[in-house]
Design a protein around this motif. Sequence first.
Motif, PDB file in Angstrom:
ATOM      1  N   LYS A 112       0.830  -1.202   0.000  1.00 48.88           N
ATOM      2  CA  LYS A 112       0.000   0.000   0.000  1.00 48.88           C
ATOM      3  C   LYS A 112       0.870   1.260   0.000  1.00 48.88           C
ATOM      4  CE  LYS A 112      -3.460   2.573   2.624  1.00 48.88           C
ATOM      5  NZ  LYS A 112      -4.392   2.605   3.766  1.00 48.88           N
ATOM      6  N   LEU A 120      -4.199  12.996   4.642  1.00 50.09           N
ATOM      7  CA  LEU A 120      -4.184  11.605   5.112  1.00 50.09           C
ATOM      8  C   LEU A 120      -5.024  11.383   6.367  1.00 50.09           C
ATOM      9  CD1 LEU A 120      -0.359  11.022   4.618  1.00 50.09           C
ATOM     10  CD2 LEU A 120      -2.194  10.250   3.124  1.00 50.09           C
ATOM     11  N   SER A 171       1.095   3.853  -3.418  1.00 49.13           N
ATOM     12  CA  SER A 171       0.144   4.927  -3.177  1.00 49.13           C
ATOM     13  C   SER A 171       0.640   6.255  -3.741  1.00 49.13           C
ATOM     14  CB  SER A 171      -0.096   5.084  -1.668  1.00 49.13           C
ATOM     15  OG  SER A 171      -0.819   6.259  -1.385  1.00 49.13           O
ATOM     16  N   GLU A 191      -6.831   8.062   6.525  1.00 51.92           N
ATOM     17  CA  GLU A 191      -6.061   6.844   6.270  1.00 51.92           C
ATOM     18  C   GLU A 191      -5.627   6.207   7.584  1.00 51.92           C
ATOM     19  OE1 GLU A 191      -5.554   5.670   3.149  1.00 51.92           O
ATOM     20  OE2 GLU A 191      -6.794   7.331   2.445  1.00 51.92           O
ATOM     21  N   ARG A 198      -0.217   7.044   7.589  1.00 50.38           N
ATOM     22  CA  ARG A 198       0.080   8.480   7.695  1.00 50.38           C
ATOM     23  C   ARG A 198       1.466   8.684   8.296  1.00 50.38           C
ATOM     24  NH1 ARG A 198      -1.074  11.955  11.934  1.00 50.38           N
ATOM     25  NH2 ARG A 198      -2.453  10.400  12.881  1.00 50.38           N
TER      26      ARG A 198
END
Length: 481
Positions: free
Chosen positions: A256, A390, A260, A393, A398
């Motif tokens: 991820k 973020l 991202s 998230e 973060r």
Amino acid sequence: MATATPTRSRLREYFHTEYQPGERKLVQKIDFFILTFCCLSYFTNYLDRSNLSNAYVSGMKEDLGFVGNQLNEINTCFTVGYVIGQIPANLSLHYIKPRYFFPACMLIWAGLTMVTASVHKPQSIMAIRFFQGIVEATTFVGTHYILGSWYTERELGKRSGIFTASGLAGTMIGGFIQTGIHDSLDGRSGLSGWRWLFIIDGIITLPIALYGFLFFPDTPSTTGAFYLSESERALAVSRVPPVEDKSPISWTFLKKCLTSWFFWGFVILWIIAGETESFSTNSLLALYMKSHPTIKYSVSQLNNYPTGIPAVGIVSTIFWATLTDFLNGKRYLVGYFIAITGIATSAMVLAASKDPTNPTSTSVVFAAYYWAGTVYACQATFFAWANDTLRYEEHMFRAVVLAGMNLGSNAVNAWWSIIFYGASMAPWFTRGMWAMIAVSILLVIWTAALSYTTSRHEKKRKAELEQSYGTSDRKSVTNYA
């Protein structure tokens, strides 16, 4: 009766925030206990970093026989350690409470600072600064993670600005401290003034570490602070979005992060923006004065004159952090201001180098470096920008993005400072001036692209929230967004 203008209405709204019952008292408490520790920690952190350059121009260079770019090599050793420690330090906050982790790191770096007073060759400082970089890695990005965990979007910019300004205050005051120590302690007990500087820096850090261990409140979901009631702890949790906090040690989490656009967008932003601070972070004004073609500056002047740069940085940081809060989080505006500053100040130094013995040349260089201090504003605003984006998230994602931003910037700076701002290139750093113009242009392009992308994400997020909460409950959407 005259009606209030839109600007006056917005100012009234900005300075008279509506709080839930008990929320104002909660914010005042966390302001005091979080900001006092974080600011004092960052103050001593930057005091130590800046005082290496202060010591260098106050006798350390001659005492230890520095040659060539060894000062830059020491800074690179610190940066390598700092880069290595970034992501592990922030990931550690998932497993170790911040009120234990932060003070422990402080105790280690205080000890290493005091050990620096005993060295007899530059290579010893290189080894010490490497390990200092590792333990200091959590101070900046760890604090921004904590600030993003406690504060709402409207509150975050100002707090980030105050925190960043505390580090600049350490840089500014370091020059005056070195001057005072050099004047009063040089030769005391057989130690040079610059050696006393490192001893005193380390001693100053110790009580702040103890304060953090006793009073730091961790995060809203894990706090056990005795000064927060059960209702205040519940209120603190309700102020920030409910995000599932998973263990970051997994291949899914790693994938991820590395795939991202959040990660790469903000990492590259800070790589570029971090290099716009090069004039200040590499102490170019002090090195310019040390190698001035016609003027011989005293030790006091070498330490005191550059303190104007962080002073300008403090004002700029708080101004832009507050302004972007007022403008509903338009943090990207700072990128354009910094780019203009980078291009203009580089051009001023290049122009002054054409006639180096002219007194006007010296005035232009001083003006350029003082103006360049305003670029420090990007620290608070860009990390607040990442925290804003973020907010919904995973907490550790973060944390990794914030750490990745600093990791990327310092990884580049480890070699960038040697290639473009080596001490042997003083006083004009011509190569560095052209590099500054290039990164400033690149910053405009990247800021524009990232602001467009984050704006689209923000609209999508608000639409999803409205659908989740229902269009009749827009106030809940506004509280989080």
